[in-house]
Scaffold this motif. Structure first.
Motif, PDB file in Angstrom:
ATOM      1  N   TRP A   1       8.226  79.607  37.231  1.00 12.64           N
ATOM      2  CA  TRP A   1       8.846  79.333  35.989  1.00 12.64           C
ATOM      3  C   TRP A   1      10.359  78.998  36.403  1.00 12.64           C
ATOM      4  N   LEU A   2      10.942  79.962  37.289  1.00 10.38           N
ATOM      5  CA  LEU A   2      12.555  79.791  37.544  1.00 10.38           C
ATOM      6  C   LEU A   2      12.505  78.730  38.030  1.00 10.38           C
ATOM      7  N   PHE A   3      11.754  78.217  39.137  1.00 17.18           N
ATOM      8  CA  PHE A   3      11.758  76.569  39.622  1.00 17.18           C
ATOM      9  C   PHE A   3      11.815  75.428  38.668  1.00 17.18           C
ATOM     10  N   ALA A   4      10.896  75.739  37.757  1.00 16.94           N
ATOM     11  CA  ALA A   4      10.760  74.665  36.637  1.00 16.94           C
ATOM     12  C   ALA A   4      11.894  74.651  35.741  1.00 16.94           C
ATOM     13  N   LEU A   5      12.630  75.858  35.563  1.00 14.22           N
ATOM     14  CA  LEU A   5      13.693  75.756  34.809  1.00 14.22           C
ATOM     15  C   LEU A   5      15.082  75.316  35.414  1.00 14.22           C
ATOM     16  N   GLY A   6      14.964  75.664  36.891  1.00 11.28           N
ATOM     17  CA  GLY A   6      16.026  75.110  37.656  1.00 11.28           C
ATOM     18  C   GLY A   6      16.036  73.455  37.552  1.00 11.28           C
ATOM     19  N   LEU A   7      14.750  72.867  37.868  1.00  6.81           N
ATOM     20  CA  LEU A   7      14.744  71.551  37.909  1.00  6.81           C
ATOM     21  C   LEU A   7      15.258  70.824  36.640  1.00  6.81           C
ATOM     22  N   LEU A   8      14.708  71.424  35.451  1.00  6.92           N
ATOM     23  CA  LEU A   8      15.053  71.008  34.109  1.00  6.92           C
ATOM     24  C   LEU A   8      16.544  70.897  33.932  1.00  6.92           C
ATOM     25  N   PHE A   9      17.377  72.254  34.061  1.00  7.75           N
ATOM     26  CA  PHE A   9      18.827  72.322  34.283  1.00  7.75           C
ATOM     27  C   PHE A   9      19.330  71.206  35.181  1.00  7.75           C
ATOM     28  N   THR A  10      18.793  71.145  36.333  1.00  4.71           N
ATOM     29  CA  THR A  10      19.432  70.169  37.305  1.00  4.71           C
ATOM     30  C   THR A  10      19.482  68.698  36.648  1.00  4.71           C
ATOM     31  N   LEU A  11      18.564  68.280  36.418  1.00  2.36           N
ATOM     32  CA  LEU A  11      18.109  66.834  35.588  1.00  2.36           C
ATOM     33  C   LEU A  11      19.167  66.848  34.458  1.00  2.36           C
ATOM     34  N   LEU A  12      19.276  67.710  33.577  1.00  2.00           N
ATOM     35  CA  LEU A  12      20.160  67.731  32.191  1.00  2.00           C
ATOM     36  C   LEU A  12      21.394  67.745  32.717  1.00  2.00           C
ATOM     37  N   ALA A  13      21.660  68.466  33.718  1.00  2.00           N
ATOM     38  CA  ALA A  13      23.093  68.361  34.529  1.00  2.00           C
ATOM     39  C   ALA A  13      23.499  67.108  34.870  1.00  2.00           C
ATOM     40  N   TRP A  14      22.634  66.423  35.519  1.00  2.00           N
ATOM     41  CA  TRP A  14      23.014  65.258  36.405  1.00  2.00           C
ATOM     42  C   TRP A  14      23.199  64.315  35.292  1.00  2.00           C
ATOM     43  N   SER A  15      22.683  64.164  34.163  1.00  2.00           N
ATOM     44  CA  SER A  15      22.795  63.258  33.164  1.00  2.00           C
ATOM     45  C   SER A  15      24.245  63.601  32.253  1.00  2.00           C
ATOM     46  N   GLY A  16      24.363  64.677  32.129  1.00  2.00           N
ATOM     47  CA  GLY A  16      25.520  64.790  31.223  1.00  2.00           C
ATOM     48  C   GLY A  16      26.644  64.585  32.239  1.00  2.00           C
ATOM     49  N   LEU A  17      26.719  65.049  33.583  1.00  2.00           N
ATOM     50  CA  LEU A  17      27.939  64.935  34.259  1.00  2.00           C
ATOM     51  C   LEU A  17      28.307  63.599  34.719  1.00  2.00           C
ATOM     52  N   LEU A  18      27.155  62.830  34.982  1.00  2.00           N
ATOM     53  CA  LEU A  18      27.335  61.587  35.715  1.00  2.00           C
ATOM     54  C   LEU A  18      28.082  60.459  34.564  1.00  2.00           C
ATOM     55  N   ALA A  19      27.392  60.753  33.259  1.00  2.00           N
ATOM     56  CA  ALA A  19      27.985  60.021  31.965  1.00  2.00           C
ATOM     57  C   ALA A  19      29.312  60.360  31.756  1.00  2.00           C
ATOM     58  N   GLU A  20      29.963  61.439  32.046  1.00  2.00           N
ATOM     59  CA  GLU A  20      31.226  62.129  31.782  1.00  2.00           C
ATOM     60  C   GLU A  20      32.361  61.269  32.926  1.00  2.00           C
ATOM     61  N   LEU A  21      31.802  61.066  34.101  1.00  2.00           N
ATOM     62  CA  LEU A  21      32.759  60.355  35.105  1.00  2.00           C
ATOM     63  C   LEU A  21      33.369  59.027  34.921  1.00  2.00           C
ATOM     64  N   ASN A  22      34.450  58.719  35.339  1.00  2.00           N
ATOM     65  CA  ASN A  22      35.344  57.637  35.277  1.00  2.00           C
ATOM     66  C   ASN A  22      34.606  56.622  36.475  1.00  2.00           C
ATOM     67  N   LYS A  23      34.024  55.669  35.985  1.00  2.00           N
ATOM     68  CA  LYS A  23      33.201  54.716  36.991  1.00  2.00           C
ATOM     69  C   LYS A  23      34.226  53.784  37.971  1.00  2.00           C
ATOM     70  N   SER A  24      35.490  53.799  37.402  1.00  2.00           N
ATOM     71  CA  SER A  24      36.394  52.918  38.192  1.00  2.00           C
ATOM     72  C   SER A  24      37.346  53.881  39.213  1.00  2.00           C
ATOM     73  N   LYS A  25      37.067  55.227  39.349  1.00  2.00           N
ATOM     74  CA  LYS A  25      37.746  56.147  40.150  1.00  2.00           C
ATOM     75  C   LYS A  25      36.825  56.328  41.208  1.00  2.00           C
ATOM     76  N   GLN A  26      37.419  55.876  42.341  1.00  2.00           N
ATOM     77  CA  GLN A  26      36.803  56.392  43.701  1.00  2.00           C
ATOM     78  C   GLN A  26      36.176  57.866  43.898  1.00  2.00           C
ATOM     79  N   GLN A  27      37.319  58.554  43.535  1.00  2.00           N
ATOM     80  CA  GLN A  27      37.206  60.170  43.450  1.00  2.00           C
ATOM     81  C   GLN A  27      35.983  60.610  42.597  1.00  2.00           C
ATOM     82  N   ASP A  28      35.740  59.663  41.460  1.00  2.00           N
ATOM     83  CA  ASP A  28      34.553  60.301  40.689  1.00  2.00           C
ATOM     84  C   ASP A  28      33.281  59.850  41.197  1.00  2.00           C
TER      85      ASP A  28
END
Lengths: 115, 427
Positions: free
Chosen positions: B161-188
């Motif tokens: 269950w910890l593992f499944a929740l860890g995967l869920l949080f990771t997938l959600l975090a990826w979607s949220g964090l990548l959407a926030e990035l400035n795609k024209s900035k190399q650093q991002d």
């Protein structure tokens, strides 16, 4: 003087997209612009604008954002998207063909087809 | 002004999706106030000015109904139908597994019903709030994944269950964090690579090679959708494949390399890691085109994976190539629906979540089917909505429920309002 409201049906979304292509606007401003540019010919029941704007947003043709005013209240502005610009070009071509067909039948002046 | 407030309440009384009430009220209020000021300037008293403003906006019931039609949250019926079909087939597959499976099927049926109900209810949940918490979900996901690898210190059930929740949080975090990035900035761009690579490398370091590979492949879909330039996307994808690949070669335990060798030459390792691939080959070979018939099944697979990653083999043995193809078709329908709708959403975290979810399912489906057919190494990758794994089923249904929330709010080819259709609108 206003035109028969049936003539406007189906074209309001195109008018709105055309205005938003120039600049981002909020609902009341759009109504006023349409009234001014049509020299009072197109008078809306103003609430009907919002279902059109929300549908365009749902289709991804416009996006909205809120901007603060001095009064403390916010205004919801709409901006056309790249997809909206493409859709507008298609609607303009369609409108051109429609107008030419109507002109031919009613005996009005026929413009050469540009598309 | 009470007249204006009453008007706004009347409009919203017809809009079932309460989440949009505040925005609709605020937007219409601004318009009403402008009209009110206009009417006052024309010499009307306040009461008359308010009445005129409301009249100019139109009949509140009609406006409310139009807005209700646009903002109604609907579960995509075809998407839901394809999920239901795959889940029901999953129950049938579980039923055909060797041994007494009735109790398992009953338990899974309850879980499936709950999962489907969650998917139907999910559009009411605003997924955007969840994805906005990416900066919290990312470390939380990594922590949960780490905790799940503590071995004997965590009971097996809890670890799953910890593992499944860890995967869920990771997938959600990826979607949220990548959407926030400035795609024209190399650093991002480098920040995006860091977000995507860190959980993968961490899983490799914790000897979770298969989940690491699944996440690495899923991350490719997310990077492809994130909106970086083509050059950055290609470079990023290469890094996300090469980095874990090198890390695997450096960090792989001897038994993992032995498994890989057994995949290439199972006969040479028939008493060890080659046993399962050889058994799977026998199951499939004995099924032929129409199968041996339901109930006529061997029981030679290790019990640990019998209802989980190997579940497809006894099913194909009993129902043959035809049964296998039907299941593949159902899985393909579901994935196709998810992928198509992901394509309809061009921007934002919702689009990334859909792409990530579709890739996460696709990788596992292809891997499991490839592994059963002997085309890919045998490892613990279950079949989504088919394998019996309560923790992973929870994760799968939660992801699908969130995807349903995205679909319900996504741009779609909506019919124009009545005023545009030539009905009883006003112009």
């Amino acid at each position: 003087m206003t035109v028969d409201r049936q003539l406007l049906k189906g074209s309001t979304a195109t008018l709105v997209l055309s205005l938003l292509e120039r600049e981002a606007m909020y609902g009341y401003q759009i109504i006023k612009e349409i009234e001014a540019l049509s020299q009072g010919l197109f008078a809306f029941q103003e609430g009907t604008l919002y279902p059109i704007l929300h549908t365009l947003e749902r289709e991804g043709l416009v996006v909205s954002y809120w901007e603060d005013r001095d009064t403390g209240r916010k205004r919801k502005y709409y901006r056309i998207t790249a997809e909206g610009i493409k859709a507008l070009a298609g609607r303009r071509r369609e409108w051109q063909r429609f107008r030419q067909a109507v002109d031919r039948i009613t005996g009005g002046e026929v413009q050469p087809c540009q598309s | 002004m009470p007249e204006l407030d009453n008007y706004l309440e009347d409009v919203c009384a017809h809009i079932k999706n309460r989440a949009v009430h505040d925005q609709v009220k605020e937007e219409l209020r601004v318009h009403l106030e402008e009209l009110f000021q206009e009417a006052l300037a024309a010499g009307n008293d306040e009461g008359e000015a308010a009445r005129q403003a409301c009249r100019r906006l139109g009949e509140p019931g009609a406006l409310g109904k139009e807005l209700d039609r646009i903002h109604r949250l609907r579960t995509d019926r075809r998407f839901f139908a394809s999920l239901t079909l795959l889940s029901l087939l999953g129950l049938l597959v579980l039923y055909t597994a060797p041994g007494d499976t009735v109790a398992l099927v009953l338990r899974r049926s309850a879980g499936t019903l709950l999962g489907l109900a969650l998917v139907l209810w999910a559009p009411r949940l605003d997924y955007r709030r969840l994805l906005g918490a990416g900066k919290i979900l990312f470390p939380a996901g990594l922590t949960l994944l780490a905790l799940s690898t503590l071995g004997a210190q965590v009971p097996y059930g809890a670890a799953a269950w910890l593992f499944a929740l860890g995967l869920l949080f990771t997938l959600l975090a990826w979607s949220g964090l990548l959407a926030e990035l400035n795609k024209s900035k190399q650093q991002d761009f480098f920040l995006a690579l860091g977000y995507l690579a860190l959980p993968v490398v961490a899983l490799l370091a914790w000897e979770k090679v298969t989940p690491a590979a699944i996440l690495a492949l899923t991350s490719l879909a997310l990077l492809g959708r994130a909106g970086f330039s083509r050059r950055q996307t290609v470079l990023g994808m290469l890094s996300l494949v090469l980095l874990p690949g090198v890390a695997f070669l450096l960090l792989a335990a001897p038994y993992q390399l032995a498994r890989l060798a057994a995949f290439l030459r199972p006969e040479a390792y028939a008493d060890g890691y080659g046993y399962v691939p050889l058994m799977l080959r026998d199951y499939l070979g004995s099924g032929g085109i129409f199968g041996t018939g339901i109930g006529r099944v061997w029981n030679t697979l290790p019990p640990g994976g019998l209802y989980n990653e190997y579940i497809l083999a006894p099913f194909v043995q009993q129902t043959g190539l035809v049964g296998g193809l039907i299941l593949m078709l159902a899985a393909g329908l579901f994935l196709g629906r998810l992928w198509r709708t992901a394509g309809r959403n061009n921007t934002g975290p919702g689009s990334l979540l859909l792409a990530g979810t579709a890739a996460f399912f696709a990788v596992r489906l292809v891997w499991n089917m490839g592994m059963i057919s002997g085309l890919l190494p045998v490892t613990a990758v279950g079949l989504p909505f088919v394998s019996h794994d309560p923790a992973m089923s929870f994760l799968d249904f939660t992801l699908v429920a969130l995807a349903a929330g995205v679909l319900a709010r996504s741009p779609r080819p909506a019919a124009l309002p009545a005023s545009e259709r030539g009905g009883n609108g006003h112009a």
